[in-house]
Design a protein around this motif. Structure first.
Motif, PDB file in Angstrom:
ATOM      1  N   VAL A 157     -23.128  20.146  15.534  1.00  0.00           N
ATOM      2  CA  VAL A 157     -23.706  20.874  16.669  1.00  0.00           C
ATOM      3  C   VAL A 157     -24.382  22.148  16.176  1.00  0.00           C
ATOM      4  N   GLN A 158     -23.776  22.800  15.177  1.00  0.00           N
ATOM      5  CA  GLN A 158     -24.395  24.006  14.625  1.00  0.00           C
ATOM      6  C   GLN A 158     -25.743  23.695  13.962  1.00  0.00           C
ATOM      7  N   LEU A 159     -25.853  22.479  13.453  1.00  0.00           N
ATOM      8  CA  LEU A 159     -27.112  22.088  12.826  1.00  0.00           C
ATOM      9  C   LEU A 159     -28.227  21.909  13.850  1.00  0.00           C
ATOM     10  N   LEU A 160     -27.858  21.799  15.127  1.00  0.00           N
ATOM     11  CA  LEU A 160     -28.880  21.631  16.159  1.00  0.00           C
ATOM     12  C   LEU A 160     -29.759  22.867  16.290  1.00  0.00           C
ATOM     13  N   SER A 161     -29.275  23.995  15.777  1.00  0.00           N
ATOM     14  CA  SER A 161     -30.078  25.217  15.820  1.00  0.00           C
ATOM     15  C   SER A 161     -30.855  25.438  14.523  1.00  0.00           C
ATOM     16  N   ASN A 162     -30.856  24.434  13.654  1.00  0.00           N
ATOM     17  CA  ASN A 162     -31.570  24.543  12.384  1.00  0.00           C
ATOM     18  C   ASN A 162     -33.077  24.582  12.639  1.00  0.00           C
ATOM     19  N   ARG A 163     -33.797  25.254  11.767  1.00  0.00           N
ATOM     20  CA  ARG A 163     -35.237  25.378  11.927  1.00  0.00           C
ATOM     21  C   ARG A 163     -35.962  24.072  11.591  1.00  0.00           C
ATOM     22  N   ASP A 164     -35.324  23.269  10.765  1.00  0.00           N
ATOM     23  CA  ASP A 164     -35.964  22.026  10.344  1.00  0.00           C
ATOM     24  C   ASP A 164     -35.766  20.968  11.419  1.00  0.00           C
ATOM     25  N   GLU A 165     -36.857  20.451  11.912  1.00  0.00           N
ATOM     26  CA  GLU A 165     -36.800  19.490  13.010  1.00  0.00           C
ATOM     27  C   GLU A 165     -36.133  18.178  12.570  1.00  0.00           C
ATOM     28  N   LEU A 166     -36.357  17.741  11.323  1.00  0.00           N
ATOM     29  CA  LEU A 166     -35.762  16.486  10.848  1.00  0.00           C
ATOM     30  C   LEU A 166     -34.247  16.591  10.774  1.00  0.00           C
ATOM     31  N   VAL A 167     -33.744  17.757  10.360  1.00  0.00           N
ATOM     32  CA  VAL A 167     -32.288  17.965  10.312  1.00  0.00           C
ATOM     33  C   VAL A 167     -31.713  17.892  11.717  1.00  0.00           C
ATOM     34  N   VAL A 168     -32.358  18.528  12.653  1.00  0.00           N
ATOM     35  CA  VAL A 168     -31.889  18.505  14.041  1.00  0.00           C
ATOM     36  C   VAL A 168     -31.917  17.082  14.587  1.00  0.00           C
ATOM     37  N   ALA A 169     -33.001  16.365  14.308  1.00  0.00           N
ATOM     38  CA  ALA A 169     -33.135  15.007  14.827  1.00  0.00           C
ATOM     39  C   ALA A 169     -32.033  14.096  14.280  1.00  0.00           C
ATOM     40  N   GLU A 170     -31.771  14.183  12.983  1.00  0.00           N
ATOM     41  CA  GLU A 170     -30.724  13.332  12.389  1.00  0.00           C
ATOM     42  C   GLU A 170     -29.352  13.716  12.936  1.00  0.00           C
ATOM     43  N   SER A 171     -29.155  15.006  13.178  1.00  0.00           N
ATOM     44  CA  SER A 171     -27.878  15.449  13.745  1.00  0.00           C
ATOM     45  C   SER A 171     -27.681  14.891  15.147  1.00  0.00           C
ATOM     46  N   VAL A 172     -28.743  14.867  15.914  1.00  0.00           N
ATOM     47  CA  VAL A 172     -28.650  14.324  17.271  1.00  0.00           C
ATOM     48  C   VAL A 172     -28.229  12.858  17.238  1.00  0.00           C
ATOM     49  N   VAL A 173     -28.833  12.099  16.334  1.00  0.00           N
ATOM     50  CA  VAL A 173     -28.516  10.673  16.250  1.00  0.00           C
ATOM     51  C   VAL A 173     -27.048  10.467  15.887  1.00  0.00           C
ATOM     52  N   VAL A 174     -26.558  11.260  14.931  1.00  0.00           N
ATOM     53  CA  VAL A 174     -25.160  11.106  14.505  1.00  0.00           C
ATOM     54  C   VAL A 174     -24.213  11.584  15.601  1.00  0.00           C
ATOM     55  N   ILE A 175     -24.549  12.700  16.248  1.00  0.00           N
ATOM     56  CA  ILE A 175     -23.688  13.215  17.325  1.00  0.00           C
ATOM     57  C   ILE A 175     -23.577  12.208  18.459  1.00  0.00           C
ATOM     58  N   LYS A 176     -24.691  11.578  18.758  1.00  0.00           N
ATOM     59  CA  LYS A 176     -24.681  10.567  19.822  1.00  0.00           C
ATOM     60  C   LYS A 176     -23.643   9.477  19.532  1.00  0.00           C
ATOM     61  N   LYS A 177     -23.557   9.047  18.267  1.00  0.00           N
ATOM     62  CA  LYS A 177     -22.588   8.006  17.917  1.00  0.00           C
ATOM     63  C   LYS A 177     -21.161   8.538  17.984  1.00  0.00           C
TER      64      LYS A 177
END
Length: 988
Positions: free
Chosen positions: A434-454
């Motif tokens: 969840v903390q990575l969701l505030s990362n500046r890199d959009e790809l990091v945020v996107a991958e975090s969203v996918v993993v969090i969803k699971k």
């Protein structure tokens, strides 16, 4: 003028050679041309060097490897195949191997030259000729190739036999109908005891007949024992083949542990009663024991082959030995690391504890390529447990800061897998993501969203705040997969965020036409779920979204919109499914299981290309399942021939002074029959009361058919055949008739021994150690031409020691035998004391492996060591055999073509008589005379001591001393050398 021309010529030659082959300049530099004669010599040297240099340039393997095309020069180069210079011929063969397939017609014109090359005394030329012959891909020469391979398989040189094994797959790919004949050659080569041949013939076996597992039975133990000395390429091939062989012939060593896992539900007592103790087959243990030292090999492929063998065949308690070797390979090149890590990732799923002590070896370096980093992440994730997860997560936090975006995405996925597998750290991992969701890199945020969803699917009720936080990200995240994951989460758990979900749908409806297809599908799903749960607020929005989707360019979206409209909006035409719309859309869905992509790869054999690609590659052979019941282990037993045992039981007093039987084979004269009767009389007291029983047995056996006795004759390779007529019965005469009588006790029978079986001629003596060199000890040896009783496949060498010194010699023995591959030696018993002026004779046996190569060893006394060598003439590598005239003609008819060598000669006056011819031939070679009806023809027969290859010699005399010598031999090289020796003996 001549001097100037010569200097100009040398300058031109030096310039040309330097430009093409700089290494030749040193050869030409010392030349100084000063006269007209030296000018002529210079021109000749220039022509020869130019020819060799051009061939070196054209046939250079490095040039061919670079892809430079030299096929236009094929007609000019192929002419030089008849050159007598060995170096030139080698270069031509290198060129022909490369271009013979492209220039088949021109290569066929020189096929007779290749066939002559198969008879060349140089083993390299014979092998090269066979290699070129097998490279000509023309069906019309298949019979010639087949005959050449059969001949090369019996060659005395291991290198030529290795080349024959390489030619087998080429011929099989050209004409698969030759499979049966090739299997016979493979079976013969599998019995070869040389390490040089083993790997090549196993490769041929794998290419031609991998299903013929019966060919391996008799050679299994030999292959296991030779494995440590085979070249590295051969070790990989043999180990992979033995892995599949063991899976079909041995029981699963982990069968009891597997049964326990399957029977966990049953009581422990019942499981113990039903469990049978597992006892490993000795041959199974032999394979594991002999391959273990290869884990220290410098070749990564060998180590990997042994590792997969242990993984597939060894008990779980012993598999751990391969971990250290595999970790060592990770210090190698990146290509090797990639293959090793692929296999380690598969192993670590089932054998996690094996690599846990080496956890830090899988930490990622900044210099590692991306594919290596991803594989190391895979291994670290597989090794994660409650004990080391904190260390691994700290390592993952560092990796997320990397500049390699693909690596960061793989790290986030690895964190999600750790959270799924280890429940204790799930909340910690989720908070970190969840903390990575505030990362500046959009790809990091996107991958975090996918993993969090699971991860949220496992406990959605406890994490509604996270869902709300992710809903706010829809304005910022532009990655399609991430936006689709957020919309799926909001739609799936819309009851937990009833106020936010309608507003998200409103925003998505505004940008529907600009979204990616995967996002549009999730917007339609979100609208349908909200219509079913909160229709008052979202009815109009849903209809608007469905109308937009109805006219979308993608037909999947149009079909989905029509389907959902009919399902959720009840109309007169709607079917029965509309009643179950809520159950269809809002049904509870199982939480996803994050599994390793290497989980199901173990059904491929580790180390194979199919395992690397995770798809069945061409030529892959499936690893067999373990058998339910143990197959018969006796199929791997190698039978010891009875005749060999009989020879070994000869007692000391039955032997002559050289340790040979007193009645040698084929003793001429009537005394042989009397000796048989005497030996029978002496043996009667030993038999005692069993004499009458043996006589009755012999009477009953006399009515047996000849076929059984012929089979026993074939089994006795070290014995010669004697034809005895007793009624209609053919008996076999063993090397020691007296001992044979003791064991079989036949009734006294008249024995008629052919007088032509023993060769005449004096034995030639050779000096082994001169008395000056030996400090008073002189040693001579001769080939006794008697059977060596401890081993019939060895040549008996009689050695005579003479002590000419004033003091006695002590402790005479043999040490440090340096033999060629395949050769063996049987030392004579140590002579403790040899007094001054005395002479003593002993016999030693040497297996020359049907070659004239010298046997080198040290002859030692109590004070000195002398390096000596014994080199046999080709005629001493044979033993005489009895053969009738009809049998001689029959065997000679089968050894025609390449196996027949004919030479014409002129006999001297002293050698024109039959007696002189027989004496000189039998002196040159240990052959027996064959009866012949013609006075002008002398025939001789024998076989090689080691392999039993047939040797037939015939000398036909004509008028005026002219004669024709014909040698028929299964081994062409032996036949060629024998012709030279007999020609020399007859023409001296």
């Amino acid at each position: 003028i001549s001097q100037q021309r010569g200097n100009v010529t040398m300058k031109f030659l030096r310039e040309q050679v330097t430009s093409i082959c700089p290494g030749m300049t040193s050869v030409l530099s010392p030349c100084d041309v000063t006269t007209a004669t030296s000018h002529c010599v210079c021109v000749c040297v220039m022509s020869y060097c130019w020819c060799v240099t051009v061939l070196y340039w054209v046939c250079d393997p490095q040039m061919i490897a670079r892809g430079k095309n030299a096929s236009d020069l094929f007609p000019a180069v192929v002419k030089n195949v008849a050159c007598k210079n060995i170096e030139v011929k080698k270069l031509v063969y290198v060129y022909l191997v490369r271009y013979a397939e492209e220039q088949q017609d021109l290569a066929l014109l020189s096929i007779s030259t290749f066939q002559r090359g198969l008879k060349d005394p140089n083993q390299l030329i014979r092998a090269s000729a066979l290699r070129v012959l097998s490279s000509i891909r023309v069906t019309i020469i298949v019979p010639i190739m087949m005959l050449a391979i059969k001949e090369a398989a019996s060659d005395m040189s291991p290198y030529v036999r290795k080349t024959a094994a390489h030619a087998i797959p080429k011929l099989y790919s050209l004409d698969p109908e030759q499979k049966d004949c090739l299997i016979e050659v493979i079976e013969k080569l599998l019995a070869d005891k040389t390490t040089l041949v083993a790997g090549s013939v196993v490769m041929a076996f794998e290419e031609v007949c991998p299903e013929r597992i019966d060919l391996i039975h008799k050679n299994y133990r030999k292959l296991c024992n030779l494995l440590i000395d085979v070249e590295e390429w051969g070790q990989v091939v043999i180990i992979n083949m033995l892995t599949r062989y063991a899976r079909t012939q041995f029981l699963n060593p982990n069968m009891n542990e597997d049964k326990e896992e399957k029977e966990k539900k049953k009581t422990e007592a019942t499981a113990i009663v039903k469990r049978k103790p597992y006892v490993m087959d000795p041959d199974h243990r032999l394979l594991l024991r002999n391959t273990k030292p290869l884990l220290q090999s410098r070749n990564a492929a060998v180590v990997m082959a042994v590792a997969q063998l242990y993984f597939h065949l060894a008990p779980k308690a012993e598999v751990g030995v391969i971990a250290k070797a595999l970790v060592r390979l990770m210090r190698s090149h990146s290509e090797v690391q990639y293959v090793v890590l692929q296999n380690v990732a598969t192993m670590s799923i089932k054998r996690r504890g094996m690599f846990e002590p080496y956890l830090k070896s899988f930490y990622i370096r900044s210099t590692d390529p991306t594919q290596i980093k991803v594989l190391k992440l895979e291994v670290l994730t597989n090794l994660a447990n409650e004990t080391n997860i904190s260390t691994i997560l700290r390592e993952f936090q560092t990796y997320i800061k990397s500049n390699d975006k693909d690596f960061v995405a793989a790290t986030i996925q690895a964190i999600g897998r750790c959270a799924t597998n280890i429940g204790e750290v799930r909340d910690t991992c989720l908070n970190g993501l969840v903390q990575l969701l505030s990362n500046r890199d959009e790809l990091v945020v996107a991958e975090s969203v996918v993993v969090i969803k699971k991860l949220l699917q496992m406990q959605p009720e406890q994490h509604s705040d996270i869902i709300k936080h992710m809903a706010k990200l829809t304005d910022n995240i532009q990655v399609p997969m991430a936006r689709a994951s957020i919309l799926w989460l909001i739609g799936e758990y819309c009851e937990h965020v009833p106020k936010i979900a309608p507003d998200v749908l409103r925003k998505m409806a505004k940008t529907f036409t600009n979204e990616e297809d995967i996002v549009k599908l999730q917007i339609i799903n979100l609208a349908a779920k909200l219509y079913l749960t909160n229709s008052k607020q979202t009815k109009l929005l849903t209809q608007y979204v469905l109308n937009l989707a109805k006219y979308d360019q993608n037909y999947d979206i149009r079909d989905r919109a029509r389907f959902i409209r009919q399902l959720i909006v009840p109309t007169d035409k709607s079917g029965a499914l509309s009643k179950y719309a809520k159950k269809l859309f809002l049904a509870l869905k199982p939480a996803p299981v994050l599994e390793s992509p290497f989980k199901d790869r173990d059904h491929f054999q580790l180390g194979s290309l199919s395992h690397l690609l995770n798809a069945k590659a061409g030529g892959y052979q499936v690893l067999p399942d373990w058998p339910e019941a143990a197959p018969d282990p006796s199929v791997r037993n190698v039978e010891v021939k009875e005749s060999v045992r009989a020879v070994e039981t000869v007692t000391a007093r039955d032997r002559g002074p050289l340790g040979a039987p007193q009645n040698p084979r084929g003793a001429r004269g009537p005394s042989s029959g009397e000796d048989v009767k005497k030996s029978e009389k002496k043996s009667k007291p030993r038999i005692g009361s069993s004499e009458s029983e043996s006589e009755e047995d012999n009477d009953s056996e006399s009515e047996s058919s000849e076929s059984e006795e012929e089979e026993s004759e074939e089994e006795s390779e070290e014995e010669t055949k004697k034809k005895k007529k007793v009624g209609n019965e053919r008996l076999e005469n063993t090397p020691c008739l007296a001992v044979h009588a003791v064991f079989t006790q036949p009734p006294p029978l008249p024995v008629s021994v052919p007088q032509t079986i023993i060769p005449s001629g004096n034995l030639k003596t050779y000096e082994l150690l001169h008395r000056i060199t030996g400090e008073g000890l002189s040693v001579e040896y001769c080939f006794s031409r008697q059977p060596f009783s401890p081993d019939p496949h060895m040549v008996a060498v009689k050695i005579q020691f003479t002590n000419s010194a004033t003091s006695e010699a002590k402790s005479l023995h043999v040490e440090d035998a340096k033999l060629q591959s395949g050769m063996r030696i049987k030392e004579f018993p140590e002579i403790e004391v040899l007094p001054a002026g005395e002479t003593v004779s002993v016999v030693m046996g040497i297996d020359f492996c049907d070659s004239t190569q010298a046997a080198n060893f040290q002859l030692c006394t109590h004070t000195r060591k002398f390096f000596v060598s014994i080199q046999p003439p080709v005629g001493e590598l044979m033993m005489p055999i009895f053969m009738t005239e009809n049998e001689f003609k029959k065997e000679q008819g089968q050894l025609m073509g390449m196996n027949e060598i004919t030479e014409k000669l002129t006999l001297e006056e002293k050698c024109q008589g039959e007696h002189a011819v027989v004496q000189r031939v039998t002196t040159a070679a240990n052959l027996s005379r064959v009866p012949c009806g013609s006075d002008k023809e002398c025939r001789f027969a024998g076989k090689t001591v080691t392999s039993g290859s047939l040797v037939l010699v015939s000398v036909v005399t004509k008028e005026d001393g002219a004669a024709q010598l014909t040698v028929n031999c299964e081994k062409m090289v032996i036949g060629t050398m024998l012709v030279k020796d007999i020609l020399q003996a007859l023409t001296q």
